[in-house]
Scaffold this motif. Structure first.
Motif, PDB file in Angstrom:
ATOM      1  N   ARG A   1     -52.089  -3.493  41.814  1.00 17.20           N
ATOM      2  CA  ARG A   1     -51.262  -4.052  40.564  1.00 17.20           C
ATOM      3  C   ARG A   1     -51.779  -5.181  40.049  1.00 17.20           C
ATOM      4  NH1 ARG A   1     -47.014  -2.689  37.696  1.00 17.20           N
ATOM      5  NH2 ARG A   1     -46.011  -1.521  39.203  1.00 17.20           N
ATOM      6  N   GLN A   2     -52.274  -6.010  40.737  1.00 14.34           N
ATOM      7  CA  GLN A   2     -52.575  -7.281  39.867  1.00 14.34           C
ATOM      8  C   GLN A   2     -53.878  -6.904  38.739  1.00 14.34           C
ATOM      9  OE1 GLN A   2     -54.202  -9.437  43.216  1.00 14.34           O
ATOM     10  NE2 GLN A   2     -52.744 -11.373  42.868  1.00 14.34           N
ATOM     11  N   LEU A   3     -54.521  -6.054  39.169  1.00 11.70           N
ATOM     12  CA  LEU A   3     -55.972  -5.671  38.272  1.00 11.70           C
ATOM     13  C   LEU A   3     -55.437  -4.748  37.168  1.00 11.70           C
ATOM     14  CD1 LEU A   3     -58.827  -5.586  37.836  1.00 11.70           C
ATOM     15  CD2 LEU A   3     -59.085  -4.001  39.758  1.00 11.70           C
ATOM     16  N   LEU A   4     -54.469  -3.824  37.455  1.00 13.83           N
ATOM     17  CA  LEU A   4     -54.089  -2.960  36.286  1.00 13.83           C
ATOM     18  C   LEU A   4     -53.084  -3.774  35.398  1.00 13.83           C
ATOM     19  CD1 LEU A   4     -53.778   0.486  37.951  1.00 13.83           C
ATOM     20  CD2 LEU A   4     -56.060  -0.724  37.226  1.00 13.83           C
ATOM     21  N   ASP A   5     -52.363  -4.432  35.788  1.00 12.71           N
ATOM     22  CA  ASP A   5     -51.637  -5.332  34.931  1.00 12.71           C
ATOM     23  C   ASP A   5     -52.289  -5.898  33.789  1.00 12.71           C
ATOM     24  OD1 ASP A   5     -49.279  -4.480  36.101  1.00 12.71           O
ATOM     25  OD2 ASP A   5     -48.852  -6.487  37.030  1.00 12.71           O
ATOM     26  N   HIS A   6     -53.542  -6.659  34.443  1.00 16.72           N
ATOM     27  CA  HIS A   6     -54.317  -7.236  33.478  1.00 16.72           C
ATOM     28  C   HIS A   6     -55.104  -6.266  32.400  1.00 16.72           C
ATOM     29  CE1 HIS A   6     -58.208  -9.338  32.062  1.00 16.72           C
ATOM     30  NE2 HIS A   6     -57.320 -10.278  32.251  1.00 16.72           N
ATOM     31  N   ALA A   7     -55.259  -5.373  33.052  1.00 12.37           N
ATOM     32  CA  ALA A   7     -56.111  -4.179  32.174  1.00 12.37           C
ATOM     33  C   ALA A   7     -55.188  -3.636  31.277  1.00 12.37           C
ATOM     34  CB  ALA A   7     -56.328  -2.914  33.084  1.00 12.37           C
ATOM     35  N   ALA A   8     -53.816  -3.475  31.525  1.00 16.98           N
ATOM     36  CA  ALA A   8     -52.694  -3.242  30.524  1.00 16.98           C
ATOM     37  C   ALA A   8     -52.774  -4.151  29.404  1.00 16.98           C
ATOM     38  CB  ALA A   8     -51.452  -2.719  31.252  1.00 16.98           C
ATOM     39  N   GLU A   9     -52.536  -5.299  29.900  1.00 21.88           N
ATOM     40  CA  GLU A   9     -52.351  -6.512  28.906  1.00 21.88           C
ATOM     41  C   GLU A   9     -53.464  -6.457  27.757  1.00 21.88           C
ATOM     42  OE1 GLU A   9     -52.125 -10.226  31.076  1.00 21.88           O
ATOM     43  OE2 GLU A   9     -50.516  -9.429  32.051  1.00 21.88           O
ATOM     44  N   GLN A  10     -54.836  -6.091  28.297  1.00 25.00           N
ATOM     45  CA  GLN A  10     -55.878  -6.450  27.581  1.00 25.00           C
ATOM     46  C   GLN A  10     -56.395  -4.984  27.041  1.00 25.00           C
ATOM     47  OE1 GLN A  10     -57.118  -9.472  26.906  1.00 25.00           O
ATOM     48  NE2 GLN A  10     -55.566 -10.516  28.098  1.00 25.00           N
ATOM     49  N   GLY A  11     -55.794  -3.898  27.367  1.00 24.27           N
ATOM     50  CA  GLY A  11     -55.853  -2.646  26.614  1.00 24.27           C
ATOM     51  C   GLY A  11     -57.247  -2.053  27.275  1.00 24.27           C
ATOM     52  N   TYR A  12     -57.608  -2.290  28.521  1.00 20.22           N
ATOM     53  CA  TYR A  12     -58.871  -1.371  29.351  1.00 20.22           C
ATOM     54  C   TYR A  12     -58.430  -0.928  30.108  1.00 20.22           C
ATOM     55  CZ  TYR A  12     -59.301  -5.299  32.638  1.00 20.22           C
ATOM     56  OH  TYR A  12     -59.174  -6.377  33.571  1.00 20.22           O
ATOM     57  N   ALA A  13     -59.448  -0.081  30.863  1.00 21.08           N
ATOM     58  CA  ALA A  13     -59.357   0.709  32.263  1.00 21.08           C
ATOM     59  C   ALA A  13     -60.389   0.561  33.118  1.00 21.08           C
ATOM     60  CB  ALA A  13     -59.291   2.314  31.878  1.00 21.08           C
ATOM     61  N   VAL A  14     -60.183   0.591  34.494  1.00 18.82           N
ATOM     62  CA  VAL A  14     -61.120   0.319  35.517  1.00 18.82           C
ATOM     63  C   VAL A  14     -61.707   1.728  36.095  1.00 18.82           C
ATOM     64  CG1 VAL A  14     -61.634  -1.171  37.693  1.00 18.82           C
ATOM     65  CG2 VAL A  14     -59.878  -1.877  35.962  1.00 18.82           C
ATOM     66  N   PRO A  15     -63.006   1.776  36.228  1.00 21.06           N
ATOM     67  CA  PRO A  15     -63.472   2.745  36.940  1.00 21.06           C
ATOM     68  C   PRO A  15     -63.111   2.420  38.253  1.00 21.06           C
ATOM     69  CG  PRO A  15     -65.169   1.646  36.050  1.00 21.06           C
ATOM     70  CD  PRO A  15     -64.194   1.004  35.446  1.00 21.06           C
ATOM     71  N   ALA A  16     -62.806   3.543  39.074  1.00 22.85           N
ATOM     72  CA  ALA A  16     -62.654   3.487  40.501  1.00 22.85           C
ATOM     73  C   ALA A  16     -63.936   4.470  41.021  1.00 22.85           C
ATOM     74  CB  ALA A  16     -61.243   3.958  41.021  1.00 22.85           C
ATOM     75  N   PHE A  17     -64.690   3.816  41.708  1.00 23.49           N
ATOM     76  CA  PHE A  17     -65.982   4.545  42.249  1.00 23.49           C
ATOM     77  C   PHE A  17     -65.963   4.642  43.725  1.00 23.49           C
ATOM     78  CE2 PHE A  17     -67.820   1.991  38.541  1.00 23.49           C
ATOM     79  CZ  PHE A  17     -67.960   3.157  37.884  1.00 23.49           C
ATOM     80  N   ASN A  18     -65.926   5.986  44.094  1.00 23.48           N
ATOM     81  CA  ASN A  18     -65.946   6.059  45.816  1.00 23.48           C
ATOM     82  C   ASN A  18     -67.068   5.497  46.330  1.00 23.48           C
ATOM     83  OD1 ASN A  18     -64.078   8.445  44.358  1.00 23.48           O
ATOM     84  ND2 ASN A  18     -63.710   8.577  46.403  1.00 23.48           N
TER      85      ASN A  18
END
Ligand code: G3H
Ligand code: 13P
Ligand code: NA
Ligand code: ZN
Length: 328
Positions: A6-23
């Motif tokens: 939640r913390q990470l994706l809230d920041h991503a939404a504010e800044q307009g980026y995405a985070v790759p989730a690597f297995n």
């Protein structure tokens, strides 16, 4: 430092980026991701499947994650359970230090039978209640992953449905998505739009008929504040297929999800992008090439180091392409 989804994706939404989730399944894959994150100053999502937990042992995985956080103190790390199939799996992940869990109620616990809406909603809401009480985030999934070309549910690596599904089952319904988020309280929502797990996603470069990115745009219009997740998002690079095949491998011609389609999704609320296959291909390509070129070599470090390096290159490219680079 450890961070929730939640913390990470809230920041991503504010800044307009995405985070790759690597297995990850082992130290080498974890180090490859962390070194790429360090080099590009990116926050990371490391995710472990139920198969990864069985392979590596929960206590060992927990120790690895703690080690990565200590060794790379400037990189925010989210540790996520990929495709949890019930309350107990999610609970033990939380006990082992995961900061985020996926409850995949799009399928029944057997991992093959498509679930109905009420089952998915009820099990996901229960996981949300438990996880949030522990300060842990939850990803849910609505819609079944699978091929719009063949109508087959996800069939890679023995997980997922193998029966023929209707077009409707393979595409998340935007109105239902709105209801699902309201009724479960999930922090992020995985949606179905024609991708599937593994290397064999498309028999040709995908167009809008077989990779329905417009579904994501429709969902984002109804749920502008919900973090969307794309599964099955490896690009299956042709150069990696070629290295594998020129050193004794046998990968049939195939297409993945083009990076530019993922970038289109990021403009419409996609904040987490799941990638496993591309890294598997990279490590295998490097190992095949090293062992074929140096047939007398038998020190595992001699082929695992190039494997980590090639995997790290793939991770760096995704951090740059998704706008994650520079956000740590
Ligand atoms: O869900 C798919 C990921 O690629 C994990 O695969 O279940 O073989 O570890 P796995
Ligand atoms: P790929 O098989 O496309 O890498 O997808 C991975 C994934 O969705 C893990 O949950
Ligand atoms: Na996931
Ligand atoms: Zn997945």
């Amino acid at each position: 430092a450890m961070i929730t989804l939640r913390q990470l994706l809230d920041h991503a939404a504010e800044q307009g980026y995405a985070v790759p989730a690597f297995n990850i399944n082992n130290m080498e894959q974890g180090l490859a991701v962390m070194q790429a994150a360090q080099a590009t100053e990116s926050p990371v999502i490391l995710q472990a499947s139920r198969g990864a937990r069985a392979y590596a042992n929960d206590a060992v995985l927990a120790g690895l994650i703690a080690g990565f956080a200590r060794a790379f103190p400037d990189i925010p790390v989210c540790m996520h359970l990929d495709h949890g199939n019930g309350l107990p799996t999610c609970a033990t992940a939380i006990q082992n230090g995961f900061t985020s869990v996926m409850m995949d109620g799009s399928l029944m616990a057997d991992g093959t039978t498509p679930a109905d809406y009420a089952y998915n909603r009820d099990i996901t809401a229960r996981v949300v209640e438990m996880a949030h009480a522990c300060g842990v985030s939850v990803e849910g999934e609505l819609g079944v992953l699978g091929s719009l070309e063949t109508g087959m549910g996800d069939q890679e690596d023995g997980h997922g449905a193998t029966e023929k599904l209707s077009h409707d089952q393979l595409l998340t319904d935007p109105a239902e998505a709105e209801r699902f988020v309201a009724e479960t309280g999930v922090d992020a929502l995985a949606v179905a739009m024609g991708t599937s797990h593994g290397a064999y996603k498309f028999t040709r470069k995908p167009d809008g008929d077989i990779l329905a990115m417009q579904v994501i745009e429709d969902i984002h219009r109804r749920l502008p504040n919900t973090h969307l997740v794309m599964h099955g998002s490896s690009s299956v690079p042709e150069d990696l297929q070629q290295i594998i095949n020129s050193y004794g491998g046998d990968i049939k011609p195939t297409w993945g999800v083009p990076v530019e389609e993922i970038q289109r999704g990021i403009k419409s609320g996609v904040r987490k992008v799941n990638i496993d296959t591309d890294n598997r291909l990279a490590m295998t390509a490097a190992i095949r090439r090293t062992l074929t070129t140096n047939p007398a070599e038998f020190d595992p470090r001699k082929y695992l180091k190039p494997a980590m390096e090639l995997m790290s290159e793939v991770c760096k490219q995704r951090f740059e392409a998704f706008g994650t680079a520079g956000q740590a």
